[in-house]
Enzyme design. Sequence first.
Site, PDB file in Angstrom:
ATOM      1  N   TYR A  37       0.891  -1.156   0.000  1.00 46.92           N
ATOM      2  CA  TYR A  37       0.000   0.000   0.000  1.00 46.92           C
ATOM      3  C   TYR A  37       0.926   1.201   0.000  1.00 46.92           C
ATOM      4  O   TYR A  37       1.791   1.309   0.880  1.00 46.92           O
ATOM      5  CB  TYR A  37      -0.850   0.026   1.275  1.00 46.92           C
ATOM      6  CG  TYR A  37      -2.119  -0.776   1.189  1.00 46.92           C
ATOM      7  CD1 TYR A  37      -2.495  -1.622   2.227  1.00 46.92           C
ATOM      8  CD2 TYR A  37      -2.976  -0.679   0.099  1.00 46.92           C
ATOM      9  CE1 TYR A  37      -3.679  -2.355   2.177  1.00 46.92           C
ATOM     10  CE2 TYR A  37      -4.155  -1.416   0.025  1.00 46.92           C
ATOM     11  CZ  TYR A  37      -4.498  -2.245   1.071  1.00 46.92           C
ATOM     12  OH  TYR A  37      -5.664  -2.963   1.016  1.00 46.92           O
ATOM     13  N   HIS A  78     -10.024  -7.071  -5.203  1.00 47.61           N
ATOM     14  CA  HIS A  78      -9.698  -7.037  -3.762  1.00 47.61           C
ATOM     15  C   HIS A  78     -10.622  -7.965  -2.968  1.00 47.61           C
ATOM     16  O   HIS A  78     -10.999  -7.660  -1.840  1.00 47.61           O
ATOM     17  CB  HIS A  78      -9.868  -5.598  -3.261  1.00 47.61           C
ATOM     18  CG  HIS A  78      -8.920  -5.163  -2.197  1.00 47.61           C
ATOM     19  ND1 HIS A  78      -7.793  -4.414  -2.424  1.00 47.61           N
ATOM     20  CD2 HIS A  78      -8.974  -5.328  -0.861  1.00 47.61           C
ATOM     21  CE1 HIS A  78      -7.193  -4.143  -1.273  1.00 47.61           C
ATOM     22  NE2 HIS A  78      -7.881  -4.690  -0.316  1.00 47.61           N
ATOM     23  N   ASP A 137      -6.154  -0.801  -6.331  1.00 46.70           N
ATOM     24  CA  ASP A 137      -7.638  -0.724  -6.319  1.00 46.70           C
ATOM     25  C   ASP A 137      -8.169  -0.208  -4.977  1.00 46.70           C
ATOM     26  O   ASP A 137      -9.358  -0.327  -4.701  1.00 46.70           O
ATOM     27  CB  ASP A 137      -8.242  -2.106  -6.622  1.00 46.70           C
ATOM     28  CG  ASP A 137      -7.807  -3.150  -5.588  1.00 46.70           C
ATOM     29  OD1 ASP A 137      -8.112  -4.338  -5.787  1.00 46.70           O
ATOM     30  OD2 ASP A 137      -7.170  -2.770  -4.596  1.00 46.70           O
TER      31      ASP A 137
HETATM   32  C1  LIG Z   1      -9.892 -11.475   2.711  1.00 48.84           C
HETATM   33  C2  LIG Z   1      -9.020 -10.259   2.748  1.00 48.84           C
HETATM   34  C3  LIG Z   1      -8.510  -9.757   1.555  1.00 48.84           C
HETATM   35  C4  LIG Z   1      -7.670  -8.632   1.556  1.00 48.84           C
HETATM   36  C5  LIG Z   1      -7.351  -8.014   2.789  1.00 48.84           C
HETATM   37  C6  LIG Z   1      -7.853  -8.499   4.002  1.00 48.84           C
HETATM   38  C7  LIG Z   1      -8.682  -9.624   3.975  1.00 48.84           C
HETATM   39  C8  LIG Z   1      -9.220 -10.160   5.272  1.00 48.84           C
HETATM   40  N1  LIG Z   1      -6.599  -6.841   2.757  1.00 48.84           N
HETATM   41  S1  LIG Z   1      -7.376  -5.503   3.319  1.00 48.84           S
HETATM   42  O1  LIG Z   1      -7.565  -5.650   4.736  1.00 48.84           O
HETATM   43  O2  LIG Z   1      -6.635  -4.306   3.005  1.00 48.84           O
HETATM   44  O3  LIG Z   1      -8.634  -5.466   2.557  1.00 48.84           O
HETATM   45  C9  LIG Z   1      -5.717  -6.686   1.730  1.00 48.84           C
HETATM   46  C10 LIG Z   1      -4.541  -5.880   1.836  1.00 48.84           C
HETATM   47  O4  LIG Z   1      -4.121  -5.488   2.927  1.00 48.84           O
HETATM   48  N2  LIG Z   1      -3.885  -5.579   0.672  1.00 48.84           N
HETATM   49  C11 LIG Z   1      -4.276  -6.073  -0.554  1.00 48.84           C
HETATM   50  O5  LIG Z   1      -3.652  -5.781  -1.583  1.00 48.84           O
HETATM   51  N3  LIG Z   1      -5.364  -6.908  -0.662  1.00 48.84           N
HETATM   52  C12 LIG Z   1      -6.053  -7.234   0.455  1.00 48.84           C
HETATM   53  N4  LIG Z   1      -7.073  -8.146   0.381  1.00 48.84           N
HETATM   54  C13 LIG Z   1      -7.464  -8.710  -0.950  1.00 48.84           C
HETATM   55  C14 LIG Z   1      -6.688  -9.999  -1.261  1.00 48.84           C
HETATM   56  O6  LIG Z   1      -5.337  -9.713  -1.564  1.00 48.84           O
HETATM   57  C15 LIG Z   1      -7.281 -10.708  -2.474  1.00 48.84           C
HETATM   58  O7  LIG Z   1      -7.448  -9.794  -3.517  1.00 48.84           O
HETATM   59  C16 LIG Z   1      -8.611 -11.379  -2.128  1.00 48.84           C
HETATM   60  O8  LIG Z   1      -8.582 -11.908  -0.828  1.00 48.84           O
HETATM   61  C17 LIG Z   1      -8.886 -12.508  -3.102  1.00 48.84           C
HETATM   62  O9  LIG Z   1     -10.157 -13.013  -2.883  1.00 48.84           O
HETATM   63  P1  LIG Z   1     -10.462 -14.328  -1.997  1.00 48.84           P
HETATM   64  O10 LIG Z   1     -10.325 -13.902  -0.567  1.00 48.84           O
HETATM   65  O11 LIG Z   1     -11.887 -14.663  -2.363  1.00 48.84           O
HETATM   66  O12 LIG Z   1      -9.495 -15.404  -2.379  1.00 48.84           O
END
Ligand SMILES: Cc1cc2c(cc1C)[n+](S(=O)(=O)[O-])c1c(=O)[nH]c(=O)nc-1n2C[C@H](O)[C@H](O)[C@H](O)COP(=O)(O)O
Length: 501
Positions: free
Chosen positions: A244, A363, A272
């Site tokens: 990030y 995401h 995104d």
């Molecule tokens: C489930 C989950 C996903 C997050 C995630 C945290 C969780 C609990 N977080 S978030 O807190 O900011 O949203 C990140 C993150 O730190 N950085 C990122 O690039 N993607 C984040 N993602 C998105 C992740 O990298 C994938 O794009 C997404 O999880 C793929 O979908 P599935 O979970 O269905 O496999």
Amino acid sequence: HDSNNTQKVKLTGEDVAKHDNKDSCWVIVHGRAYDVTEFLPEHPGGSKIILKYAGKDATEEFEPIHPPDTLDKYLDKSKHLGEVDMNTVQQEEKEFDPEEEERQKRIESMPILEQCYNLMDFEAVARKTMKKTAWAYYSSGADDEITMRENHNAFHKIWFRPRILVDVEKVDFSTTMLGTKVDIPFYVTATALGKLGNPEGEVILTRGAKKHNVIQMIPTLASCSFDEIVDAAEDGQVQWLQLYVNKDREVTRRIVEHAEKRGCKGLFITVDAPQLGRREKDMRSKFSDVGSNVQSSSGNDVDRSQGAARAISSFIDPSLSWKDIPWFQSITKMPILLKGVQCVEDVIRAIEAGVQGVVLSNHGGRQLDFARSGIEVLAEVMPVLRERGWQDRIEIYIDGGVRRATDIIKAVCLGAKGVGIGRPFLYAMSAYGLPGVDRAIQLLKDEMEMNMRLIGASKISDLNPTLVDTRGLSMHTAMVPEDTLGRNVYDPLIGPKEKAK
Ligand SMILES: Cc1cc2c(cc1C)[n+](S(=O)(=O)[O-])c1c(=O)[nH]c(=O)nc-1n2C[C@H](O)[C@H](O)[C@H](O)COP(=O)(O)O
């Protein structure tokens, strides 16, 4: 403290308890006291959550959200007050929590690991056994969670055109990703706050990835520190960094240079999330354990932002744009990929900008609701690249909703190098720890072997677009697909205790 500032006498709980307000606020974390009075207005999570623990031991609340080196990194040394004699600290009387009581009972009767036969089983078990705040944070998607459901649903709109009488006695589904040889075309994608689900956090995913020779993408917002996660890797184990981008580019530069120095083999810039999506389950659950006190004590100016996610993401730079790409290319030799690309026009721009790859992703449905699934965008992108002869110019990954090896195969048939998988490993880790992650990856490998045989492919390079029928892919059902899979797929199987009766 004596003349050379070594602490002679430990602080007592009473000493700390005197500083329990916004004019003088001390907290205890991991047995040491910190004066956070001046830090209160700067805390990304707002001052209220700290004031809730003013004069007390905040370790339990602090632990899942902040890497262990957070205070050393961000709180001036003069505010580190030294060790506290924890025998003198009055531990908060844990008020009876019926919800927690119920959860403990569900944990006692949860299925044994061997009763999990696919990735959705882990979701079904985790839903019943995880802390509410952890389940809410991991499982939530943005707004009405249409995109989150569509991510998995999209795979159901792609059908196979299997070939027969192909010698599939030997099946090899190994491949390479950014030049690294891996056992199977998926990586463990970056998901924040691993300690919400398991006190050990992301290092469990590191160990599971190592055992199965798959790559782990380290999240910027991990609960474990970056170095803890890299130290947990074994020699030769490849990890990537998910970034990030910070408004303060010097902070970002330090993170990128350190990651390269520690041996990361890919920099995935998340594009995104200029602002984190509204994940209402996360917001609701946070308000149950934080907001309510905050609401009662502070009236209208309660922090309306969502739960854990917004609290930890206020540093993200919404001004990030294509003009910044050359700067990243100037500060690192790591391959640079853009994570969260969602239309073919931006894939073309990424190639023209000279990055090494993209992740077609929304995401996990946690950002813009009604963004299309990664697999649908992939079906849009590849024919356009092939027309230009650009299909090998960059490596293309997708993520979102991948729960079966058939999902992986569909993505590779359409031209993806591999896929990222998120939630299933969080659920496996939360419910069963490292054995859970190990089994989840093994199940995918077993499914992969069988499905490659049944589709008539003995190696990854046999997978091609003629093996899939994507005509239904862009049809979006208007109604919200009821994602029952995670709810019904495992019977309320008896756990070991009942069996003994
Ligand atoms: C489930 C989950 C996903 C997050 C995630 C945290 C969780 C609990 N977080 S978030 O807190 O900011 O949203 C990140 C993150 O730190 N950085 C990122 O690039 N993607 C984040 N993602 C998105 C992740 O990298 C994938 O794009 C997404 O999880 C793929 O979908 P599935 O979970 O269905 O496999």
